[in-house]
Write a protein that holds these residues in place. Structure first.
Motif, PDB file in Angstrom:
ATOM      1  N   SER A   1       0.861  -1.178   0.000  1.00 36.51           N
ATOM      2  CA  SER A   1       0.000   0.000   0.000  1.00 36.51           C
ATOM      3  C   SER A   1       0.899   1.230   0.000  1.00 36.51           C
ATOM      4  N   VAL A   2       0.304   2.380  -0.280  1.00 38.87           N
ATOM      5  CA  VAL A   2       1.124   3.583  -0.391  1.00 38.87           C
ATOM      6  C   VAL A   2       1.795   3.887   0.938  1.00 38.87           C
ATOM      7  N   LYS A   3       1.074   3.661   2.029  1.00 37.34           N
ATOM      8  CA  LYS A   3       1.651   3.930   3.355  1.00 37.34           C
ATOM      9  C   LYS A   3       2.834   3.013   3.616  1.00 37.34           C
ATOM     10  N   THR A   4       2.706   1.743   3.252  1.00 35.49           N
ATOM     11  CA  THR A   4       3.814   0.810   3.441  1.00 35.49           C
ATOM     12  C   THR A   4       4.945   1.128   2.490  1.00 35.49           C
TER      13      THR A   4
ATOM     14  N   LYS B   1       6.079   3.911   1.560  1.00 34.69           N
ATOM     15  CA  LYS B   1       6.942   4.953   2.140  1.00 34.69           C
ATOM     16  C   LYS B   1       7.927   4.322   3.120  1.00 34.69           C
TER      17      LYS B   1
ATOM     18  N   ASN C   1      -5.248   2.007  -3.493  1.00 34.50           N
ATOM     19  CA  ASN C   1      -4.215   2.159  -2.473  1.00 34.50           C
ATOM     20  C   ASN C   1      -3.019   1.230  -2.641  1.00 34.50           C
ATOM     21  N   THR C   2      -3.012   0.355  -3.654  1.00 40.37           N
ATOM     22  CA  THR C   2      -1.866  -0.535  -3.796  1.00 40.37           C
ATOM     23  C   THR C   2      -1.168  -0.237  -5.115  1.00 40.37           C
TER      24      THR C   2
ATOM     25  N   GLU D   1      -2.852   7.742   3.916  1.00 44.84           N
ATOM     26  CA  GLU D   1      -1.871   8.753   4.289  1.00 44.84           C
ATOM     27  C   GLU D   1      -1.683   9.679   3.120  1.00 44.84           C
TER      28      GLU D   1
ATOM     29  N   TYR E   1      -0.967   4.655 -10.683  1.00 47.33           N
ATOM     30  CA  TYR E   1       0.058   3.633 -10.477  1.00 47.33           C
ATOM     31  C   TYR E   1       0.476   3.062 -11.805  1.00 47.33           C
TER      32      TYR E   1
END
Lengths: 209, 387, 177
Positions: free
Chosen positions: A99-102, A104, A137-138, C130, C152
């Motif tokens: 995911s985008v948070k991961t 980072k 989100n991925t 986030e 993406y």
């Protein structure tokens, strides 16, 4: 190889507040030329027989790392062990989707690892997005953001497949092709642009060393 | 060594330490941390060695399941749902399939009922075996994980024989189960259960009588009885506190009304008490599997024929199906609107409250070294929090 | 349960009582009374366990339908209370003082749907996303596939087969020509 007499411009580090910029690295990563001949072969042999994984279960694939570490499949006998900190690891196992948070945190951890470092990407999500291909989100290709050495297909790959993947990684390293770190330094601007396009909340240095 | 019991405080009143005083250190436990169950993080504020405040941060595993499920046909969703709670996929499959069957008015055959129950009890055992390795490992006791994860591999071998997959089985589908038991399967199930049970005896001896484990786990993360309803705590966390609720008994779904077992209830819900209760539930799962092996009908269909999945439309309605998973109440809330795709699928996972509200309360006053053990003793899995 | 339905209708104007199963029922109330209904069900009727809170986007009617699921452990009965709130600028009374886990569900609904719960602790903080700059993503007018294609990078060579088109071509090849 960059000319050692010319110092490259410092990184902008715009994601950091001004009072913190002096605390963090502002130099871009540089390439390291490998040693030559028998000495490099010896070093590559040593690197391939002591692959220390970073203990970061980024996604689904982490569930098959537990059987890999325990007595049935036992990766310790291959010289692979998990380490808690990036400073002591040489292999980053991306366990599936990011995911985008991961992502980072993946970028941050990858840049903090000591070189030479290698990336093993598990599962089809790292290759083309897998079954989350339409998720907001991925990400769909992990090699846009960090260089990857080995892909292990599956959803998820069995421990035997993981061991085969690690054997392939050892073969790659012994052949002198484990150049992910140098590739990252060479194409640093391209990787960074890709990362910043996706990671909107950039509050860390441009190079997390 | 008994730690002081904490009283329930509404989340609005949190400890707000003065971070400029130089007395406190803010640190993050996770997401890249060996002492985190899965991939989430805790932002800890520590005074010396003791944690004063905590914020749980989730979202590292957010894939947008609930949005993705609205974009797919009903039958296309069943490979997706098992990935919501990664170590226990079968509960997702069961709740989703049962919700659709209820809305569509489908009745599954008798044999499918028993095979579904078998699948749920086997994954319960496998999940507990993984948990106990993590609980001991969080306190530095590394042997237990080596044993219990290997035992779990033997159970996963049974799953591989039955369903074709080790981790994601996709076995429980709307209409029944995907396949029949192979020849000789029951014999192998019973043999594996004997091996696992003997290993549980060894684990009990080595772990629960170990002086260090007892010293560290007793009094850690004490949950008072009145928190159970105040925070919606379910499962072994609640049963160890004295609330004897078990959806297998209270709701009576699948074959559970015909199996004989009693929910285990404890008196003290600290880390040690919860670990003891879960060990008891592992023995109970083995006993239930043996009963199921005895009583599953040998013949009969295992799957009900459904309409063409490409054109299957379910009449408008809503339902909530809950099952008792390893951690507590696990439920799927499905809303259909008469079309061939669901209108809304919401997943209720027990970690939603255990890992966020309860964890933030319990971790105050705990030594930094024990935070990992506390987290594992609540048995939380982050993917079901953020889906 | 009909007595509960009658009491709920008489005290709080609940309507559309529906028995889904022997142990599950649903009813709808006005969103202005949601906090009173929750407190009464918890304190007087024994529905002390809050299972979950979520919302459904009924975009055709222009409302978000809230769903609050409660359970009475004594009788083993579950109740889902619905309330409709308009899609433009939705605001709902917070019930974070009734249950310790309600604030997390409210925080999630604020991020995922844009439904505000004034006074709920940390309701404006990011929950699972986030740096999210788009609209609340569970709304039905947010297209996840379009966003993913635009944001993406894809690996070329991925082929998707629509199952309906594939089966039609296989079974009725002459119709495709």
């Amino acid at each position: 190889m960059s000319d050692k007499r010319l110092k490259p411009a410092p990184l902008a580090n715009e994601g950091l507040p001004p009072e913190e910029r002096g605390l963090f690295c502002d130099a871009a990563p540089r390439e390291y030329e490998p040693a030559r001949g028998a000495w490099e072969n010896f070093l590559n042999w040593a690197r391939s027989e002591s692959l220390w994984l970073l203990g970061f279960g980024t996604g689904c694939g982490a569930i098959e790392l537990r059987p890999l570490m325990t007595s049935r499949f036992d990766m310790y006998r291959y010289g692979i062990q998990p380490r808690p900190t990036p400073r002591q690891s040489s292999v980053f196992v991306i366990g599936g989707y990011a995911s985008v948070k991961t992502l980072k945190r993946i970028v941050r951890s990858y840049e903090q690892m000591m070189g030479p470092k290698f990336v093993v990407a598990l599962g089809s999500c790292t290759i083309n997005g897998g079954m989350y291909w339409d998720s907001y989100n991925t990400i769909k290709r992990i090699d846009q953001y960090i260089p990857v050495d080995v892909y292990i297909a599956g959803c998820m790959p069995r421990p035997e497949a993981l061991l085969a993947g690690f054997q392939e990684l050892k073969r790659i390293i012994k052949a002198g092709d484990g150049e992910g770190q140098n590739e990252y330094a060479r194409n640093f601007d391209w990787y960074k642009a890709n990362q910043k396009k996706v990671i909107k909340d950039w509050n860390m240095p441009d190079y997390n060393w | 060594m008994r730690r002081e019991k904490q009283h329930a405080v509404p989340p609005a009143e949190r400890a707000t330490p003065d971070l400029d005083s130089g007395k406190y250190l803010v640190m993050w436990q996770g997401p890249q941390h060996p002492g985190i169950t899965g991939n989430m993080s805790l932002r800890l504020v520590a005074e010396g060695d003791t944690v004063v405040d905590c914020e749980t941060h989730v979202g590292y595993l957010h894939r947008g399941f609930e949005k993705l499920m609205e974009r797919r046909l009903y039958m296309q969703n069943f490979p997706l749902v098992c990935r919501i709670a990664v170590p226990e996929p079968d509960f997702n499959e069961y709740c989703y399939a049962a919700a659709l069957e209820e809305l569509a008015g489908v009745v599954i055959p008798e044999k499918a009922v028993w095979l579904r129950t078998l699948s749920l009890e086997m994954i319960r055992l496998a999940s507990f075996l993984m948990w106990i390795g993590g609980q001991a490992g969080a306190f530095g006791h590394g042997t237990i994980a080596q044993w219990s994860v290997t035992m779990r591999d033997y159970v996963l071998d049974l799953f591989e024989e039955l369903t074709g997959g080790r981790i994601y089985h996709m076995y429980i589908i709307p209409g029944g189960v995907r396949g029949d038991v192979p020849a000789g399967f029951w014999k192998r199930v019973l043999a594996t259960m004997d091996v696992v049970e003997k290993n549980l005896d060894d684990i009990e001896l080595v772990m629960f009588h170990n002086a260090v484990f007892k010293a560290r786990a007793e009094g850690l993360g004490y949950i008072p009885r009145d928190w159970v309803d105040q925070y919606g705590i379910t499962g072994p966390n609640a049963r160890a506190a004295g609330a004897g609720r078990d959806l297998r008994k209270d709701s009576g779904y699948l074959a559970y009304p015909r199996l004989s077992f009693e929910p285990l209830v404890g008196t003290e819900s600290d880390a040690y008490g919860r670990a003891r209760l879960r060990l008891g539930e592992m023995y109970q799962a083995i006993d239930l599997i043996r009963q199921i092996v005895d009583r599953t009908p040998a013949n009969g269909p295992f799957r009900e024929k459904l309409p063409n999945p490409l054109h299957w439309k379910i009449p408008a309605g809503e339902t909530y199906v809950a099952a008792e998973c390893t951690r507590g109440e696990y439920g799927f809330y499905v809303v259909s609107d008469g079309s061939d795709k669901p209108r809304r699928v919401a997943v209720r996972g027990p970690s939603y409250t255990h890992a966020v509200s309860v964890m933030e309360r319990l971790v105050r006053g705990v030594n930094i070294a024990d935070v990992a053990g506390l987290m594992v003793s609540l048995h939380t899995y982050p993917p079901e929090i953020e889906r | 349960m009909n007595e509960l339905a009658t009491r709920l209708a008489g005290r709080y104007g609940a309507r559309d009582w529906h028995d889904q199963r022997k142990d599950l029922a649903a009813a709808t109330v006005d969103v202005a009374r949601i906090r009173d209904v929750m407190a009464w069900l918890r304190d007087e009727e024994g529905y002390r366990h809050l299972s979950f809170m979520t919302a459904i986007d009924n975009i055709e009617r222009g409302v978000f339908t809230l769903a609050y699921a409660l359970r009475n452990h004594g009788t083993g009965h579950g109740l889902i209370i619905h309330a409709d709130v308009g899609r433009d600028d939705p605001k709902v009374d917070s019930i974070h003082l009734l249950w310790g886990q309600a604030w997390t569900y409210q925080r999630e609904m604020k991020e995922w749907y844009g439904i505000d719960f004034p006074g709920s602790p940390r309701v404006d903080e990011e929950f699972v996303l986030e740096g999210w700059e788009g609209p609340p993503m569970m709304r039905r007018d947010f297209d996840s596939l379009a966003y993913s294609d635009a944001t993406y990078a894809e690996r070329p060579g991925r082929v998707t087969h629509d199952p309906a088109a594939h089966m039609r071509d296989r079974l009725f090849p002459e119709a495709a020509r």
